[in-house]
Write a protein that holds these residues in place. Structure first.
Motif, short mmCIF file in Angstrom:
data_model
loop_
_atom_site.label_atom_id
_atom_site.label_comp_id
_atom_site.label_asym_id
_atom_site.label_seq_id
_atom_site.Cartn_x
_atom_site.Cartn_y
_atom_site.Cartn_z
N LYS A 1 0.82 -1.21 0.00
CA LYS A 1 0.00 0.00 0.00
C LYS A 1 0.86 1.27 0.00
CE LYS A 1 -4.06 -1.96 2.28
NZ LYS A 1 -4.98 -1.83 3.43
N GLN A 2 0.22 2.33 -0.39
CA GLN A 2 0.90 3.63 -0.39
C GLN A 2 0.65 4.35 0.92
OE1 GLN A 2 -0.42 6.47 -3.34
NE2 GLN A 2 1.54 7.52 -3.38
N VAL A 3 1.69 4.98 1.46
CA VAL A 3 1.57 5.79 2.67
C VAL A 3 1.00 7.15 2.27
CG1 VAL A 3 2.77 6.83 4.62
CG2 VAL A 3 3.52 4.61 3.75
N MET A 4 -0.18 7.44 2.77
CA MET A 4 -0.87 8.67 2.37
C MET A 4 -0.62 9.84 3.32
SD MET A 4 -2.14 7.55 -0.36
CE MET A 4 -3.13 8.96 -0.84
N GLY A 5 -0.36 9.53 4.58
CA GLY A 5 -0.18 10.63 5.51
C GLY A 5 0.26 10.15 6.88
N ALA A 6 0.52 11.10 7.76
CA ALA A 6 0.91 10.80 9.14
C ALA A 6 0.39 11.93 10.02
CB ALA A 6 2.42 10.68 9.28
N GLY A 7 0.05 11.58 11.24
CA GLY A 7 -0.46 12.60 12.15
C GLY A 7 -0.27 12.18 13.58
N GLN A 8 -0.70 13.03 14.51
CA GLN A 8 -0.57 12.72 15.92
C GLN A 8 -1.66 13.37 16.73
OE1 GLN A 8 3.09 15.57 16.80
NE2 GLN A 8 2.34 14.73 18.74
N GLN A 9 -1.93 12.80 17.85
CA GLN A 9 -2.73 13.40 18.90
C GLN A 9 -2.01 13.11 20.20
OE1 GLN A 9 -6.90 12.31 19.09
NE2 GLN A 9 -7.02 12.81 21.27
N GLY A 10 -1.31 14.12 20.70
CA GLY A 10 -0.54 13.95 21.92
C GLY A 10 0.57 12.95 21.76
N LYS A 11 0.54 11.89 22.56
CA LYS A 11 1.59 10.87 22.55
C LYS A 11 1.32 9.78 21.52
CE LYS A 11 2.61 11.62 27.46
NZ LYS A 11 2.74 10.98 28.79
N TYR A 12 0.16 9.78 20.92
CA TYR A 12 -0.16 8.82 19.87
C TYR A 12 0.19 9.40 18.50
CZ TYR A 12 -2.79 5.59 22.83
OH TYR A 12 -3.15 4.66 23.77
N PHE A 13 0.56 8.52 17.57
CA PHE A 13 0.75 8.94 16.18
C PHE A 13 0.26 7.84 15.27
CE2 PHE A 13 4.51 6.54 17.17
CZ PHE A 13 4.99 6.00 15.99
#
Length: 371
Positions: free
Chosen positions: A52-64
C-alpha cells in the motif's frame, strides 16, 4: 515516554521519508504484548500495510499514526522506550555517529518498512522494553481520531487550540480536585503533556504542581493556558531539539539532581527542588511557584494524605501511559526499578542495558542538551 514534541519529531520524519511512497516490503515480528495487548497481530499488521501507499501521518498527543491508501491504518505510541528509526536519517541525530545506530535492521525491531519509490526509504519501529503499542484501526483516514484509542484522549494543546481554550480549561480545572500536575499528566484530560513539559508549563505559569486544580484563580488559569500553548508550540517548532530551547527554560537547568558537584539551580540562583506529584518526580522552583490554595501534603489536609498513600500503592503496578484505556492491567511491568535522574527513560545503549528512571522519555539531545 516521548511527549508531544518528541512524537511531533517522528511525525516530521515520517512525512519527509515515507509519505507518498509505496511499501514494497513489510516485515513484522509478533509480540503478544506490543501487538497482542491491543488486539492486533504482527501478521495482520504486515498484511494491512504490504503493497500500500503511505498517504499521511499525524498525531494526537503521545499517539501517532500512519494512514494508508486504504484502511486499516497503523496507530501507535512509544511507551517508555519505543522509537521509530529511519535508515540514513538522524531521528536520533545526537547518536548517529555511534556504530550501534548504523546496524540494520536495528535491535528490538517490531516492524520493518521498505519503500519501492526512489529515493528508497527504510524504517524500523524499535522497543526494548515492550511498553509500546502497535494496532490497526479500520476506519476512514480522516475519521481516525473518532476511534479508540484516540477518542478516549483529551484535546491536544497545539492541534486543538480551538477546543482547548481558556474557558474550556477553566471548566476542566473546576471539575476536578487533584494536584494540577496530575491533571496535566492525565491523557484523558489533555493529550501529549508528560513530565518535563508539565514541569515547564507550571514553572512558566508560576503554579505549584501540588496545588489542587479547582483552587486556581482566574488569573492563574489564564497564565496556565498561556504557558501551555507557549511551551508546547515552542518545543514542536524546534522538533524537540533542546539545544534550541530558550535559555531561560527550566528544562535547561533541572538536570543536576544526584550529580556530584552539580547543583540544580537557575542562572539567577533560584533553587530547583524535586518532589513527587502524581507518581512522577517534579522539578519545582519554590521562589517562583508558591501554593496559593489547598494542595496535597498541606498542613492538616489529612484526606489528601490518605489519597496520596493510596495512590502510591496503586502506582506500584501501574504503567506509565494512563491514556491506554483498553489496556489497564499491563502485568508485564511490576515496578520501575531503581530511580535515577535522567531525561532519557530508555536504555543505556541499544545493546539492551536499560535504565529505569524518573522523568519523561526525552531522547537525550532529541529533547535535551545540558552541557
Amino acid at each position: 515516554m516521548p511527549e508531544l514534541a518528541e512524537v511531533a519529531r517522528i511525525v516530521h520524519f515520517i512525512r519527509q521519508h515515507l509519505v507518498g511512497k509505496t511499501l514494497s516490503k513489510v516485515q513484522a515480528q509478533h509480540d503478544d504484548i506490543v501487538y497482542g495487548k491491543v488486539g492486533t497481530t504482527a501478521a495482520e499488521f504486515q498484511k494491512a500495510l504490504q503493497g500500500k501507499q503511505v498517504m499521511g501521518a499525524g498525531q494526537q498527543g503521545k499517539y501517532f499514526w500512519i494512514t494508508m491508501s486504504s484502511p486499516p491504518h497503523a496507530v501507535m505510541h512509544f511507551g517508555m522506550a519505543g522509537w521509530l528509526k529511519i535508515k540514513g536519517a538522524d531521528t536520533y541525530y545526537y547518536r548517529s555517529d555511534k556504530p550501534v545506530d548504523q546496524e540494520w535492521p536495528p535491535k528490538y525491531w517490531k516492524f520493518l518498512l521498505e519503500t519501492s519509490d526512489e529515493p528508497k526509504a527504510e524504517a524500523a519501529f524499535v522497543d526494548a522494553r515492550r511498553l509500546s503499542r502497535i494496532r490497526l484501526v479500520d476506519c476512514p483516514a480522516d475519521e481516525i481520531r473518532k476511534y479508540t484509542p484516540l477518542k478516549e484522549n483529551g484535546p491536544e494543546p497545539v492541534a486543538d487550540k480551538d477546543i482547548l481554550t481558556e474557558g474550556w480549561l477553566a471548566e476542566k480545572l473546576k471539575s476536578r480536585k487533584v494536584p494540577i500536575k496530575a491533571l496535566l499528566l492525565d491523557q484523558a484530560n489533555i493529550s501529549g503533556i508528560g513530565n518535563w513539559m508539565g514541569d515547564e508549563i507550571l514553572y512558566h505559569a508560576k503554579i505549584h504542581p501540588e496545588q489542587y486544580s479547582n483552587t486556581l484563580s482566574a488569573d492563574q488559569v489564564k497564565e496556565l493556558h498561556t504557558a501551555m500553548h507557549y511551551v508546547c508550540s515552542t518545543a514542536i517548532e524546534v522538533l524537540a531539539d533542546s539545544e534550541k530551547f530558550p535559555e531561560h527554560w527550566l528544562f535547561k537547568h533541572r538536570w543536576g539532581k544526584g550529580k556530584k558537584n552539580q547543583s540544580s539551580a537557575l542562572p539567577n540562583g533560584d533553587k530547583i527542588t524535586f518532589i513527587t506529584v502524581g507518581g512522577r518526580t517534579s522539578a519545582v522552583v519554590p521562589a517562583v511557584q508558591k501554593k496559593t490554595g489547598l494542595a496535597t501534603n498541606s498542613t492538616g489536609d489529612e484526606n489528601s494524605k490518605k489519597i496520596s498513600s493510596a495512590s502510591k500503592r496503586k502506582r506500584a503496578t501501574k504503567q506509565e501511559d494512563d491514556s491506554e484505556v483498553d489496556d489497564k492491567s499491563k502485568p508485564e511491568i511490576k515496578s520501575r526499578g531503581p530511580k535515577r535522574q535522567s531525561i532519557s527513560a530508555i536504555k543505556k545503549e541499544e545493546d539492551g542495558e536499560e535504565k529505569d528512571v524518573v522523568g519523561p522519555v526525552e531522547r537525550r539531545r532529541s529533547t535535551r542538551s545540558r552541557k
